[in-house]
Design an enzyme around this catalytic site. Sequence first.
Site, PDB file in Angstrom:
ATOM      1  N   CYS A   1       0.830  -1.206   0.000  1.00  0.00           N
ATOM      2  CA  CYS A   1       0.000   0.000   0.000  1.00  0.00           C
ATOM      3  C   CYS A   1       0.862   1.252   0.000  1.00  0.00           C
ATOM      4  O   CYS A   1       0.351   2.360  -0.090  1.00  0.00           O
ATOM      5  CB  CYS A   1      -0.922   0.024   1.211  1.00  0.00           C
ATOM      6  SG  CYS A   1      -1.770  -1.513   1.480  1.00  0.00           S
TER       7      CYS A   1
ATOM      8  N   CYS B   1       4.747   8.309   1.838  1.00  0.00           N
ATOM      9  CA  CYS B   1       4.632   9.591   1.150  1.00  0.00           C
ATOM     10  C   CYS B   1       4.890  10.745   2.131  1.00  0.00           C
ATOM     11  O   CYS B   1       5.143  10.527   3.316  1.00  0.00           O
ATOM     12  CB  CYS B   1       3.232   9.718   0.550  1.00  0.00           C
ATOM     13  SG  CYS B   1       1.928   9.707   1.782  1.00  0.00           S
TER      14      CYS B   1
ATOM     15  N   CYS C   1      -3.143   8.321   6.501  1.00  0.00           N
ATOM     16  CA  CYS C   1      -1.817   8.398   7.127  1.00  0.00           C
ATOM     17  C   CYS C   1      -1.949   8.757   8.596  1.00  0.00           C
ATOM     18  O   CYS C   1      -1.188   8.278   9.444  1.00  0.00           O
ATOM     19  CB  CYS C   1      -0.948   9.444   6.421  1.00  0.00           C
ATOM     20  SG  CYS C   1      -0.507   8.967   4.750  1.00  0.00           S
TER      21      CYS C   1
END
Lengths: 396, 125
Positions: free
Chosen positions: B33, B63, B107
């Site tokens: 993922c 990220c 996140c």
Amino acid sequence: MKAIYLDNAATTRIDPKVLAAMLPYLQEDFANASSIHDLGNKSAVAVMAARAKVATFLGCLPEEVIFTGGATESDNLAILGLIKAIVGAKSTLKPHVIVSAIEHEAVLEPAQVLKREGVIELTVLPVNNFGLVELAELKKAIKPNTVLVSIMLANNEIGTIEPITEIGNLLEQLNLTRTQKIYFHTDATQAPAYVDCNVKKLKVDLLSMSAHKIYGPKGVGALYIKKGTPLKPLVYGGGQERKIRSGTYNVAGIVGLATAIELISNKKSRVKEIGEIKNLRDYLIKALKKIPRAKLNGALKNRLANNVNFVFPGVEGESIVLMLSQKGIMASTGSACSSGSLDPSHVLLAIGLPAEIAHGSLRLTLGRYTTKKEVDAFIKALPPIIEKLRQMSPLK
Amino acid sequence: MYTEKVMDHFSHPRNQGIIPDADAIGQVGNPKCGDVMKIYLKLNKNKTGDDVIKDIKFETLGCGAAIATSSMLTEMAKGKTIKEALKIKKLDIADALGGLPEPKLHCSILAHDALAEAIKNYQTK
């Protein structure tokens, strides 16, 4: 500090000559190209001249060129417009459409929508590890009710140039003995500055292109429609563009598109520009291969002269792009259009990369204004970024 | 795309690294993922006998938002008792960063879960 721009597949900086050609049509010669008066006529003449230039570049008749609001619209018009015309004409068989797995969303999405609505059968054709469509696979996918094949001329993420002429030849042969003709569309958005877009050589019925990828303005594009290709409009109104695309002419944009095309058409400067960009590309690829575990995606032959695409396992592409950006270097993980998505690139998955590797992608696309000095600055900036991000990761 | 605060935490991550003699470790996420977060905790008992997060460090693959939320979480949790730290809600981290783009909200959840996982591992040790 001036930004180092290595994202020319996302969009290009407008050429000053293009801008200069456009300005009069935003100022003194602003009239509606459909107006009867003298000023309107001036605009109409400009559109006519622009159409002739685009037609010369594509090797087709001026009346086979339709101006649109960009390549996304051109792709949608080609696919939705053709299916609408075919379904309207005869409703016996459900039409079958084939698209490659690495098409841009502007092709994949309208095709998927038609499938979801139950209008078409859809085959998403796999590609090989280099991103190439294989003719044998395509041949196997063709059915009696196949009406459209849409394969891009060059891929926007990995730069693979597809064998469009070979596919065109195959379809031409098959069409000789078929009751249902197969039409052939190519999305050429990334190609015009680097690949021959002559539609007779490519053997396509429909070709989409855009101005802003070739140093022209955003918001204008074109669709080549071979004479006799059935197509229904998606937008209705004043009946411009032979009633296929209504809407007031974007005269300045159309002039900009034609001027941009003129600039890439000059044989001598074209060969020189492509050669220089290709040399820079190969220089960059060679340098990046030295980074530990770096892997080049796509083909080495059959590759756009300006495209570099790597994966760096153990890092996430977005983080690389953000850190480069802080150093004044503009790059991309893949397609700017899918940055909102969390999934790894559908193109990298289609060429067989596992998801965890595909997340670490970085695309660098060079252009007319890229210098060796800029490429060198990038080559110097990247390795410490990869190193730092790998250091931060729990997976060593 | 990101707030200034997110970019600040991304560029200058707080408490990034490892604790070699950690009392507890929590790891969540999946490289498939794109995000993996690992939280290290060093704990101390305070006067009332509660466990206090004396030190916290993170390692993250992911990220910009994944790195920023990890960093922010460590700032929010450091010095808190475990009881207090468990009160940090899934989206509090995103809020503390001045918000995240909608597709990146996970996140914040992941950072929350990494801490919860570390605490769970400590309590079941």
